[in-house]
Design a protein around this motif. Sequence first.
Motif, short mmCIF file in Angstrom:
data_model
loop_
_atom_site.label_atom_id
_atom_site.label_comp_id
_atom_site.label_asym_id
_atom_site.label_seq_id
_atom_site.Cartn_x
_atom_site.Cartn_y
_atom_site.Cartn_z
N LEU A 1 0.83 -1.20 0.00
CA LEU A 1 0.00 0.00 0.00
C LEU A 1 0.87 1.25 0.00
CD1 LEU A 1 -2.95 0.94 0.07
CD2 LEU A 1 -2.77 0.98 2.56
N TYR B 1 -13.04 -3.43 -2.03
CA TYR B 1 -12.71 -2.04 -2.29
C TYR B 1 -11.56 -1.91 -3.28
CZ TYR B 1 -15.21 -1.66 2.11
OH TYR B 1 -16.17 -1.76 3.08
N ARG B 2 -11.58 -0.81 -4.01
CA ARG B 2 -10.45 -0.42 -4.85
C ARG B 2 -9.67 0.65 -4.09
NH1 ARG B 2 -12.88 1.33 -9.51
NH2 ARG B 2 -12.71 -0.77 -10.34
N VAL B 3 -8.35 0.54 -4.10
CA VAL B 3 -7.50 1.55 -3.47
C VAL B 3 -7.41 2.73 -4.43
CG1 VAL B 3 -5.21 2.07 -2.56
CG2 VAL B 3 -6.21 -0.22 -2.24
N ARG B 4 -7.69 3.92 -3.94
CA ARG B 4 -7.62 5.12 -4.81
C ARG B 4 -6.24 5.65 -4.92
NH1 ARG B 4 -12.85 8.81 -3.71
NH2 ARG B 4 -14.38 7.23 -4.18
N VAL C 1 -6.24 6.29 4.01
CA VAL C 1 -6.19 5.73 2.66
C VAL C 1 -7.62 5.70 2.14
CG1 VAL C 1 -5.63 3.69 1.29
CG2 VAL C 1 -4.17 4.33 3.23
N GLU D 1 -6.55 -3.64 -4.76
CA GLU D 1 -7.86 -3.88 -4.15
C GLU D 1 -7.72 -4.51 -2.77
OE1 GLU D 1 -10.31 -6.13 -6.88
OE2 GLU D 1 -9.93 -4.72 -8.51
N LEU E 1 -10.66 4.59 -0.12
CA LEU E 1 -11.07 3.38 -0.81
C LEU E 1 -12.39 3.62 -1.53
CD1 LEU E 1 -10.43 0.86 2.11
CD2 LEU E 1 -8.87 1.43 0.24
#
Length: 170
Positions: free
Chosen positions: A125, A167-170, A157, A132, A159
Amino acid sequence: MAKLLYAFSTSLDGFIAGPGGDMSWLTPHLGPDPVVDELIPRIGALLVGRRTYGGDDPHRGTEGEGKAFGGGWAGPQFVLTHRPAAPAPDVTFVSDLREAVGKAKEAAGDKYVNVLGADIARQCLEAGLLDEILALPVPVLLGDGVRMFDRPGGEPVELELLRPHWYRVR
């Protein structure tokens, strides 16, 4: 191209393992799960932390055989470590995060690389490599142990919800 997914079971108070990495808390809660059943065939490779690879797990003893998910998955594993263990089929020990992610993605093809281990997930991360997150809540409160995500002093963070618990990490 493969996506990097941090998929994990978590107690409702946010722990993925008990004190000292103990995973025995999860044993009574294992069983058929449609989300996990759908995910397993979509995993092409694992990126695993060294403590997780040899840790206290309900399926301890199968790590050298490449049997993740209680034997429900087999394939290439890439263990991020500076302390390689004995050679095992389909297991590659790598000491550099980006190299490990690259090798795992190549091995996974168009499937997911599933990250196993809170510290490895945090490193991915922070390096901007995690795509994700799938958090599978378990109806128990552990009160202590290894948090699913721990970054004291870190920034939030963002999401994006893709579907329940995914979730998708933005």
